[in-house]
Design an enzyme around this catalytic site. Structure first.
Site, short mmCIF file in Angstrom:
data_model
loop_
_atom_site.label_atom_id
_atom_site.label_comp_id
_atom_site.label_asym_id
_atom_site.label_seq_id
_atom_site.Cartn_x
_atom_site.Cartn_y
_atom_site.Cartn_z
N GLU A 1 8.20 8.97 5.29
CA GLU A 1 8.60 8.33 6.56
C GLU A 1 8.26 9.19 7.77
OE1 GLU A 1 12.14 5.98 6.59
OE2 GLU A 1 11.91 5.49 4.46
N PRO B 1 -4.51 4.49 1.40
CA PRO B 1 -5.18 5.70 0.90
C PRO B 1 -5.78 6.55 2.03
CG PRO B 1 -5.71 3.82 -0.49
CD PRO B 1 -4.93 3.28 0.66
N GLY C 1 -2.30 7.79 6.54
CA GLY C 1 -0.91 8.18 6.29
C GLY C 1 -0.23 8.44 7.61
C1 LIG Z 1 7.08 9.76 -3.08
C2 LIG Z 1 6.52 9.08 -1.86
C3 LIG Z 1 7.01 7.85 -1.49
C4 LIG Z 1 6.47 7.18 -0.38
N1 LIG Z 1 6.91 5.92 -0.07
C5 LIG Z 1 6.26 5.21 0.88
C6 LIG Z 1 6.60 3.82 1.11
O1 LIG Z 1 7.49 3.27 0.48
N2 LIG Z 1 5.89 3.14 2.04
C7 LIG Z 1 4.90 3.70 2.78
O2 LIG Z 1 4.31 3.02 3.61
N3 LIG Z 1 4.56 5.01 2.59
C8 LIG Z 1 5.21 5.77 1.66
N4 LIG Z 1 4.87 7.09 1.44
C9 LIG Z 1 3.77 7.67 2.20
C10 LIG Z 1 4.21 8.73 3.19
O3 LIG Z 1 4.85 8.11 4.28
C11 LIG Z 1 2.95 9.51 3.58
O4 LIG Z 1 2.63 10.33 2.45
C12 LIG Z 1 3.14 10.35 4.81
O5 LIG Z 1 3.27 9.54 5.94
C13 LIG Z 1 1.98 11.32 5.03
O6 LIG Z 1 0.75 10.68 4.92
P1 LIG Z 1 -0.39 11.31 3.98
O7 LIG Z 1 0.22 11.58 2.66
O8 LIG Z 1 -1.56 10.42 4.03
O9 LIG Z 1 -0.73 12.72 4.62
P2 LIG Z 1 -1.72 12.99 5.86
O10 LIG Z 1 -1.40 12.08 6.99
O11 LIG Z 1 -3.11 13.04 5.38
O12 LIG Z 1 -1.26 14.46 6.27
C14 LIG Z 1 -1.64 15.63 5.53
C15 LIG Z 1 -1.03 16.84 6.25
O13 LIG Z 1 -1.55 16.89 7.61
C16 LIG Z 1 -0.47 16.94 8.52
N5 LIG Z 1 -0.84 16.23 9.73
C17 LIG Z 1 -1.43 15.01 9.86
N6 LIG Z 1 -1.62 14.71 11.15
C18 LIG Z 1 -1.13 15.75 11.87
C19 LIG Z 1 -1.03 16.05 13.27
N7 LIG Z 1 -1.46 15.19 14.19
N8 LIG Z 1 -0.46 17.23 13.64
C20 LIG Z 1 -0.01 18.10 12.70
N9 LIG Z 1 -0.08 17.89 11.37
C21 LIG Z 1 -0.62 16.72 10.97
C22 LIG Z 1 0.69 16.26 7.80
O14 LIG Z 1 1.95 16.63 8.32
C23 LIG Z 1 0.49 16.76 6.37
O15 LIG Z 1 1.04 18.05 6.26
C24 LIG Z 1 5.44 7.79 0.37
C25 LIG Z 1 4.96 9.06 0.01
C26 LIG Z 1 5.49 9.70 -1.10
C27 LIG Z 1 4.94 11.06 -1.48
#
Ligand SMILES: Cc1cc2nc3c(=O)[nH]c(=O)nc-3n(C[C@H](O)[C@H](O)[C@H](O)COP(=O)(O)OP(=O)(O)OC[C@H]3O[C@@H](n4cnc5c(N)ncnc54)[C@H](O)[C@@H]3O)c2cc1C
Length: 390
Positions: A370, A136, A139
């Site tokens: 990913e 949570p 990411g």
């Molecule tokens: C349908 C679905 C299936 C998934 N399946 C899996 C799975 O099987 N296993 C698993 O482990 N995860 C899974 N995920 C998680 C997915 O990998 C994460 O949602 C993703 O890595 C982004 O993390 P977050 O959602 O916490 O966004 P955040 O990391 O909070 O990012 C929010 C925004 O900020 C941007 N951002 C963050 N850091 C930076 C930076 N340094 N520079 C520029 N921009 C930045 C991001 O690009 C994004 O636009 C899944 C997600 C979805 C929606």
């Protein structure tokens, strides 16, 4: 609107065996997957029986060693299989890609004993896998994960919550990254956790914009106990394993994105050749012809890019930069092409009577999973311009 069949994708396949494999996949996709896609996505139904069929057909372990029940196929063939599956239904293509990702840590870093014991059921025994990195509060910054595994004699006790897990709650095994040491990327270890482990539970699936048939859920670990025999790789090696898995996984996402984009292009062309306005098929109008030409060109470019990365991987050469480029380009292409497909169908494209609105909703997630496409750009820039100075 038109009975014009889509042009078959011209594929470069290395062997006769690979050509037969692609024919088999197309047949399964055409017969078992595509016909139910719209209805089941609408209903949010996961097609578990399709994964059983794919496993029985030897299609759930394609890039892995045949000694353990895999298909011994090079990545360039496996990815084209994924592309065909995703053209039929993204939930299936992406599900196979995630299952393959979940098996990676064991196949690449497990001991011989672990591989003999656990791999055959994963590669061809009907099991379904999940990959648990995200949480949570972590990411993109996955190295800050908090799920903890504490050593207790010959076991580990895992506590914490993973988020966004594809197949969360329905998987038979979970490859889990958990903190066993201090802060940062070196304190993380990988574990292979059975789906029926006591204390493991899946939450209600998220209500998503698209891919509704693919369950995405939090997975809770409440004093989940696994023997040390289920630790994959060395203590502290888990984050390196997770990233290495993602290099390959991103190629799977790229291939799925091109499959989805191809489905959208096929729909758009079929519609445009059948729909008449101003006394002509709308495909006669240059405004649409140029859109179709651009869509087809971006798809071919994406296919070439993911295949070039796959061929580097198959040759044992570094491919992380090219994998990030392929994921970035192919998923942006899927978003653009599916959006343009909706435009080509006009008002009809905006309704559920045609699949293109679903394709557009599905494409969006590919720019997020990913590693978001911002993260892909960071990876690419580090390869091209070196690490940031701060
Ligand atoms: C349908 C679905 C299936 C998934 N399946 C899996 C799975 O099987 N296993 C698993 O482990 N995860 C899974 N995920 C998680 C997915 O990998 C994460 O949602 C993703 O890595 C982004 O993390 P977050 O959602 O916490 O966004 P955040 O990391 O909070 O990012 C929010 C925004 O900020 C941007 N951002 C963050 N850091 C930076 C930076 N340094 N520079 C520029 N921009 C930045 C991001 O690009 C994004 O636009 C899944 C997600 C979805 C929606």
């Amino acid at each position: 609107m038109s009975d014009r069949d889509p042009q078959p994708v011209e594929r470069q396949l290395p062997t006769e065996e690979a050509r037969d494999l692609l024919s088999l996949v197309r047949e399964i996709a055409h017969r078992e997957i595509a016909p139910k896609a719209a209805e089941e996505e609408d209903a949010g139904r996961f097609p578990r029986e399709v994964f059983t069929l794919l496993s029985e057909s030897g299609l759930l372990g394609l890039p892995y060693d045949s000694e353990y029940g895999g298909g011994d196929q090079p990545y360039e063939v496996y990815l084209q299989v994924l592309e065909e599956l995703a053209t039929a239904r993204l939930t299936v293509g992406l599900g196979v890609s995630v299952h393959t990702l979940a098996g990676y840590a064991l196949a690449a870093y497990g001991t011989k004993e672990q591989q003999v014991e656990y791999l055959p059921a994963i590669l061809g025994g009907g099991l379904l896998g999940a990959y648990c990195l995200s949480e949570p509060a972590s990411g993109s910054d996955a190295a800050s994960l908090r799920t903890r595994a504490v050593r207790d004699g010959d076991s580990w006790v895992i506590n914490g919550t993973k988020a966004w897990i594809t197949h969360g709650g329905i998987a038979d095994f979970y490859t889990v990254m958990a903190r066993t040491g201090g802060e940062g990327s070196h304190g993380i270890t990988a574990f292979l956790v059975p789906g029926d482990a006591e204390g493991l539970s899946g939450a209600m699936p998220e209500k998503k914009m698209g891919m509704k048939g693919s369950p995405t859920a939090q997975v809770h670990f409440d004093d989940v106990r696994v023997l040390d025999d289920r630790r994959l790789g060395e203590e502290g090696q888990g984050f390196a394993i997770a990233l290495s898995a993602l290099d390959s996984g991103r190629l799977g996402i790229a291939a799925c994105a091109i499959g989805l984009a191809q489905a959208a292009l096929d729909e758009a062309v079929a519609y445009a050749t059948g729909r008449r306005q101003f006394g002509h098929p709308i495909s006669d109008f240059q405004g649409l012809r140029f859109m179709i030409a651009d869509m087809a060109t971006q798809i071919e470019a994406g296919r070439a890019l993911y295949l070039a990365a796959a061929r580097l991987r198959d040759a044992g050469r570094p491919f992380a930069k090219q994998a990030a480029m392929a994921k970035l380009h192919c998923t942006d292409t899927a978003m653009k092409v599916t959006t343009d497909a909706v435009q080509i169908l006009g008002g009809y494209g905006y309704t559920a009577d045609f699949p293109v609105e679903r394709f557009m909703r599905e494409a969006k997630v590919l720019q997020i999973v990913e590693g978001t496409n911002q993260i892909q750009r960071m990876v690419i820039a580090r390869h091209v311009a070196g690490p940031e100075s701060r």
